[in-house]
Design an enzyme around this catalytic site. Structure first.
Site, PDB file in Angstrom:
ATOM      1  N   HIS A  22       0.838  -1.202   0.000  1.00 25.39           N
ATOM      2  CA  HIS A  22       0.000   0.000   0.000  1.00 25.39           C
ATOM      3  C   HIS A  22       0.877   1.258   0.000  1.00 25.39           C
ATOM      4  CE1 HIS A  22      -2.790  -2.882   2.258  1.00 25.39           C
ATOM      5  NE2 HIS A  22      -3.469  -2.577   1.175  1.00 25.39           N
ATOM      6  N   VAL A  43       4.870  -5.177  -4.788  1.00 25.53           N
ATOM      7  CA  VAL A  43       5.937  -5.226  -3.785  1.00 25.53           C
ATOM      8  C   VAL A  43       5.958  -6.638  -3.194  1.00 25.53           C
ATOM      9  CG1 VAL A  43       6.775  -4.281  -1.602  1.00 25.53           C
ATOM     10  CG2 VAL A  43       5.657  -2.782  -3.278  1.00 25.53           C
ATOM     11  N   SER A  78       0.520  -8.998   1.016  1.00 24.41           N
ATOM     12  CA  SER A  78      -0.946  -8.987   1.023  1.00 24.41           C
ATOM     13  C   SER A  78      -1.411  -8.959   2.471  1.00 24.41           C
ATOM     14  CB  SER A  78      -1.481 -10.249   0.338  1.00 24.41           C
ATOM     15  OG  SER A  78      -2.848 -10.430   0.652  1.00 24.41           O
ATOM     16  N   SER A  79      -2.519  -8.268   2.711  1.00 22.82           N
ATOM     17  CA  SER A  79      -3.086  -8.252   4.073  1.00 22.82           C
ATOM     18  C   SER A  79      -3.439  -9.669   4.504  1.00 22.82           C
ATOM     19  CB  SER A  79      -4.343  -7.386   4.108  1.00 22.82           C
ATOM     20  OG  SER A  79      -4.103  -6.151   3.490  1.00 22.82           O
ATOM     21  N   ARG A  80      -3.692 -10.539   3.544  1.00 24.31           N
ATOM     22  CA  ARG A  80      -4.084 -11.912   3.886  1.00 24.31           C
ATOM     23  C   ARG A  80      -2.912 -12.756   4.373  1.00 24.31           C
ATOM     24  NH1 ARG A  80      -8.449 -14.026  -0.158  1.00 24.31           N
ATOM     25  NH2 ARG A  80      -9.768 -12.200  -0.372  1.00 24.31           N
TER      26      ARG A  80
END
Ligand code: AMP
Length: 292
Positions: free
Chosen positions: A35, A175, A184-186
């Site tokens: 992000h 990235v 990834s947030s996951r």
């Protein structure tokens, strides 16, 4: 920090009235370096930058873990400020959907029902609807999206073209962790063994990229290399591996121009996606009539 839709609209209009260019970075929060790369790019290209943090219920299927999606507003606020964002829009659900689920939504068209759209029915209608709502509030701006979600970038571009949104869409590179895993947030939901196994997605994609660099043009062989790397990993369960033409997003038999290899796989209860551009030699032949 702004929590109301009207407040966000006013703040964005104020930026433009002051003669400044606006950069918009839509996110679902749980901010990470992926992000932040979008925010940094926006800060480098725009005089003012707005980050939005909204976990959009419309883009989650019934069993897709909306309730478990990581939420940490205070941390997100701090990180966004440190990254140089001027505006933070963090609306509660009733600000984005005051009447509950909207009656009018954006139809993502045929590409929205393939690949990610085939595995996640309704997902892209949810994504495009919330993105169009954010564009409607923000007004004229540059909007930054990650190529990690390449099909999403492609569909947002198509929407902007087809619906004349006053927005310039900017796609930004993925990235990765040092071992290749796309941020990834996951990823934070992966167990240690799953995290170690998750590198099979980028391993397969990088293998296809290396084959492409050596001149391989057979799409089935390239997609097969991606699928093979994921299938070789006992903790991974392949959803799909595919190669698409970067321009048309059709799945060709033979590559005829810049293309993208895509993969989606389950690691336990977590579904991960990734993709890479397949190299295309400068000056390589394209069939006549195709735009460069
Ligand atoms: P999300 O919060 O997952 O909806 O992502 C918000 C934006 O960040 C989207 O445009 C994503 O494509 C982008 N993004 C997520 N992960 C990465 C990454 N590893 N590299 C670059 N951009 C990313």
């Amino acid at each position: 920090m702004i929590e109301t839709a009207a407040g966000f609209r006013r703040a964005c209009a104020g930026i433009r009235a002051a003669g400044a260019g606006l950069g918009l970075v839509p996110t679902m929060g749980a901010l990470h370096a992926g992000h932040l790369s979008l925010v940094e790019r926006a800060v480098s290209e725009c005089e003012r930058v707005a980050i939005t943090v909204f976990v959009n219920p419309l883009q989650f299927g019934p069993d897709e873990g909306l309730a478990e999606y990581p939420r940490d507003r205070d941390r997100d606020l701090r990180i966004a400020r440190e990254a140089g964002a001027d505006l933070l829009f963090v609306p509660p659900e009733r600000q984005m959907y005051p009447g509950g689920e909207p009656a009018v939504t954006v139809d993502p068209g045929p590409l929205g029902r393939r690949l990610e759209g085939a595995s996640r029915p309704g997902h892209f209608a949810g994504v495009l609807t919330v993105v169009e709502k954010l564009f409607g509030l923000a007004g004229e701006c540059r909007a930054y999206f990650g190529q990690k979600d390449a099909q999403q970038v492609r569909l947002v571009r198509q929407m902007v073209d087809d619906l004349n949104s006053p927005v310039r869409v900017v796609g930004c590179p993925t990235v990765r962790e040092p071992d290749g895993l796309a941020l990834s947030s996951r990823n934070r939901r992966l167990s240690r063994p799953e995290r170690a196994a998750a590198v099979c997605l980028s391993r397969g994609l990088f293998a296809a990229r290396a084959m492409g660099a050596r001149g391989e043009r057979d799409a089935a062989r390239l997609a097969g290399a991606v699928a093979g790397a994921v299938r070789a990993e006992p903790l991974a369960r392949l959803d799909y591996a595919a190669v698409v033409d970067e321009e048309t997003w059709e799945e060709p038999g033979e590559l005829t121009g810049p293309s993208r290899a895509l993969v989606a796989s389950w690691l336990g209860r977590t579904r991960l996606i990734d993709n890479v551009v397949l190299p295309w030699a400068e000056g390589a032949d394209r069939p006549p009539g195709r735009a460069e």
